[in-house]
Design an enzyme around this catalytic site. Structure first.
Site, PDB file in Angstrom:
ATOM      1  N   ARG A  72     -35.717  66.277  83.048  1.00 52.79           N
ATOM      2  CA  ARG A  72     -35.677  64.967  82.400  1.00 52.79           C
ATOM      3  C   ARG A  72     -37.100  64.618  81.964  1.00 52.79           C
ATOM      4  O   ARG A  72     -38.079  65.053  82.587  1.00 52.79           O
ATOM      5  CB  ARG A  72     -35.166  63.896  83.353  1.00 52.79           C
ATOM      6  CG  ARG A  72     -33.775  64.141  83.917  1.00 52.79           C
ATOM      7  CD  ARG A  72     -33.417  63.052  84.926  1.00 52.79           C
ATOM      8  NE  ARG A  72     -32.081  63.226  85.478  1.00 52.79           N
ATOM      9  CZ  ARG A  72     -31.815  63.883  86.619  1.00 52.79           C
ATOM     10  NH1 ARG A  72     -32.825  64.408  87.316  1.00 52.79           N
ATOM     11  NH2 ARG A  72     -30.588  63.995  87.064  1.00 52.79           N
ATOM     12  N   LYS A  88     -33.910  61.935  90.246  1.00 48.90           N
ATOM     13  CA  LYS A  88     -33.400  60.601  90.535  1.00 48.90           C
ATOM     14  C   LYS A  88     -33.201  60.426  92.034  1.00 48.90           C
ATOM     15  O   LYS A  88     -32.807  61.365  92.727  1.00 48.90           O
ATOM     16  CB  LYS A  88     -32.073  60.380  89.805  1.00 48.90           C
ATOM     17  CG  LYS A  88     -32.211  60.237  88.293  1.00 48.90           C
ATOM     18  CD  LYS A  88     -30.880  59.928  87.655  1.00 48.90           C
ATOM     19  CE  LYS A  88     -31.010  59.685  86.166  1.00 48.90           C
ATOM     20  NZ  LYS A  88     -29.719  59.382  85.521  1.00 48.90           N
ATOM     21  N   HIS A 101     -33.985  64.299  75.722  1.00 46.07           N
ATOM     22  CA  HIS A 101     -32.795  64.684  76.478  1.00 46.07           C
ATOM     23  C   HIS A 101     -32.009  65.784  75.756  1.00 46.07           C
ATOM     24  O   HIS A 101     -31.234  66.502  76.391  1.00 46.07           O
ATOM     25  CB  HIS A 101     -31.902  63.463  76.726  1.00 46.07           C
ATOM     26  CG  HIS A 101     -31.411  63.361  78.134  1.00 46.07           C
ATOM     27  ND1 HIS A 101     -32.258  63.227  79.217  1.00 46.07           N
ATOM     28  CD2 HIS A 101     -30.154  63.400  78.653  1.00 46.07           C
ATOM     29  CE1 HIS A 101     -31.549  63.167  80.331  1.00 46.07           C
ATOM     30  NE2 HIS A 101     -30.269  63.283  80.020  1.00 46.07           N
ATOM     31  N   ARG A 131     -32.724  69.046  77.199  1.00 49.38           N
ATOM     32  CA  ARG A 131     -32.030  69.202  78.486  1.00 49.38           C
ATOM     33  C   ARG A 131     -30.574  69.623  78.253  1.00 49.38           C
ATOM     34  O   ARG A 131     -30.062  70.528  78.904  1.00 49.38           O
ATOM     35  CB  ARG A 131     -32.112  67.883  79.260  1.00 49.38           C
ATOM     36  CG  ARG A 131     -31.393  67.862  80.617  1.00 49.38           C
ATOM     37  CD  ARG A 131     -31.762  66.559  81.316  1.00 49.38           C
ATOM     38  NE  ARG A 131     -30.884  66.210  82.419  1.00 49.38           N
ATOM     39  CZ  ARG A 131     -31.040  66.634  83.673  1.00 49.38           C
ATOM     40  NH1 ARG A 131     -32.028  67.457  83.971  1.00 49.38           N
ATOM     41  NH2 ARG A 131     -30.211  66.236  84.631  1.00 49.38           N
ATOM     42  N   HIS A 186     -27.954  67.240  89.282  1.00 50.29           N
ATOM     43  CA  HIS A 186     -26.820  66.321  89.248  1.00 50.29           C
ATOM     44  C   HIS A 186     -26.250  66.144  90.652  1.00 50.29           C
ATOM     45  O   HIS A 186     -25.989  67.128  91.348  1.00 50.29           O
ATOM     46  CB  HIS A 186     -25.707  66.861  88.335  1.00 50.29           C
ATOM     47  CG  HIS A 186     -26.020  66.742  86.882  1.00 50.29           C
ATOM     48  ND1 HIS A 186     -25.407  67.506  85.913  1.00 50.29           N
ATOM     49  CD2 HIS A 186     -26.892  65.938  86.213  1.00 50.29           C
ATOM     50  CE1 HIS A 186     -25.885  67.185  84.731  1.00 50.29           C
ATOM     51  NE2 HIS A 186     -26.790  66.239  84.882  1.00 50.29           N
ATOM     52  N   TYR A 202     -20.855  69.694  80.111  1.00 52.02           N
ATOM     53  CA  TYR A 202     -21.401  70.785  79.312  1.00 52.02           C
ATOM     54  C   TYR A 202     -20.376  71.887  79.041  1.00 52.02           C
ATOM     55  O   TYR A 202     -20.519  72.637  78.084  1.00 52.02           O
ATOM     56  CB  TYR A 202     -22.658  71.349  79.992  1.00 52.02           C
ATOM     57  CG  TYR A 202     -23.760  70.334  80.025  1.00 52.02           C
ATOM     58  CD1 TYR A 202     -24.481  70.017  78.880  1.00 52.02           C
ATOM     59  CD2 TYR A 202     -24.060  69.634  81.193  1.00 52.02           C
ATOM     60  CE1 TYR A 202     -25.478  69.058  78.895  1.00 52.02           C
ATOM     61  CE2 TYR A 202     -25.050  68.668  81.220  1.00 52.02           C
ATOM     62  CZ  TYR A 202     -25.754  68.388  80.069  1.00 52.02           C
ATOM     63  OH  TYR A 202     -26.726  67.427  80.082  1.00 52.02           O
TER      64      TYR A 202
END
Length: 297
Positions: A148, A172, A243, A246, A269, A278
């Protein structure tokens, strides 16, 4: 109590007690400031006047203003958490958000670059120039790792382990992960470290990997602006953001046989369902290639 003061107390609570990031707190703050402005314009500043209908009218106003579905969903989340706080602090007896449903999000497949487009983009920066070499290193890193943009700007020198081909990233929720990095990215990052970074830092000492012309940490906006310039020079017509690289990283390694769980780990994730997006992109691209290539398609 004044609504603006309540908002200040709430934002302080999010930072001091919940430990949320500055970006998240700023996002909640903007949503709630807009809501408070709406209340003031309609003489509804009193907490006692705020009920389900007031909330629904406000959300309807957002729709009339042409706000995106994602923005309205985020606003509902901001309001829900704010009124939970007020209820917790016993400032209200009834939470007007309990009967408000969150709108369903619209599923949009993100933009993805083809391998050929990525290759064109990577070779666009003028690596004979100090900033061009830095930009090439950034692009190579982002495509090689799927980081990210927030993770890229927060990378520190101590996070690099180029001799063994890995980097450490903080994702995150302050979750750390170890990501392998390919030879091309290692080559350009090493060149940047040897030739560009000392010039950019001058006499300053920064712990961060990527710095701007003043030797200070590169910002999200800086990376976005530089990427836009490189995309334009590469002649790519798609709407490319940091992004996008990514998304392209994840799509390309899936198309080349990577396991979904491995991709989940690489992207950081928490939920596999996020990574499964994806697979839909890959299927869509597969259908497009089939229709272009098969004579009876």
């Amino acid at each position: 109590m004044d609504l603006s003061q309540l908002l200040d107390d709430y934002l302080h609570y999010l930072k001091a007690e919940r430990g949320l990031s500055d970006n998240t707190i700023a996002s909640y703050g903007l949503d709630l400031q807009h809501f408070i402005l709406y209340l003031q314009q309609n003489q509804l500043e009193s907490l006692a006047k705020i009920n389900k209908q007031v909330i629904l009218d406000y959300l309807g106003q957002l729709t009339k203003e042409g706000k995106a579905n994602a923005s309205i969903i985020r606003c509902v989340t901001s309001l829900r958490k704010f009124f939970q706080f007020l209820r917790q602090e016993q400032l209200i007896e009834n939470d007007p958000m309990t009967l408000i449903e969150t709108p369903k999000s619209e599923k949009h497949l993100p933009e993805v670059l083809s391998v050929e487009e990525v290759e064109r983009l990577l070779v666009t920066p003028d690596t004979s120039q100090t900033l061009g070499l830095r930009n090439r290193a950034i692009l190579e890193l982002m495509y090689a790792t799927g980081l990210r943009v927030s993770e890229v700007i927060n990378l520190k020198l101590e996070d690099l382990h180029l001799d063994v081909g890995i980097i450490r990233a903080m994702g995150k929720g302050k979750k750390e992960r170890i990501i392998p990095i390919g030879d091309q990215a290692i080559k350009w990052i090493s060149a940047y470290l040897d030739n560009s970074r000392p010039i950019l830092c001058k006499n300053k000492r920064s712990p961060y990997l990527f710095v701007n012309f003043h030797g200070e940490r590169l910002t999200r906006q800086g990376i976005w602006k530089n990427l836009k310039n490189e995309v334009k020079k590469a002649g790519i017509k798609k709407n490319v953001t940091p992004h996008t690289l990514r998304h392209s990283f994840a799509t390309h390694i899936l198309e080349n046989g990577a396991d979904l769980r491995i991709v989940q780990e690489l992207l950081g994730h928490a939920d596999i369902s996020t990574t499964q997006l994806y697979t839909h992109i890959s299927k869509k691209r597969l259908s497009k290639i089939y229709n272009q290539a098969h004579p009876h398609a």
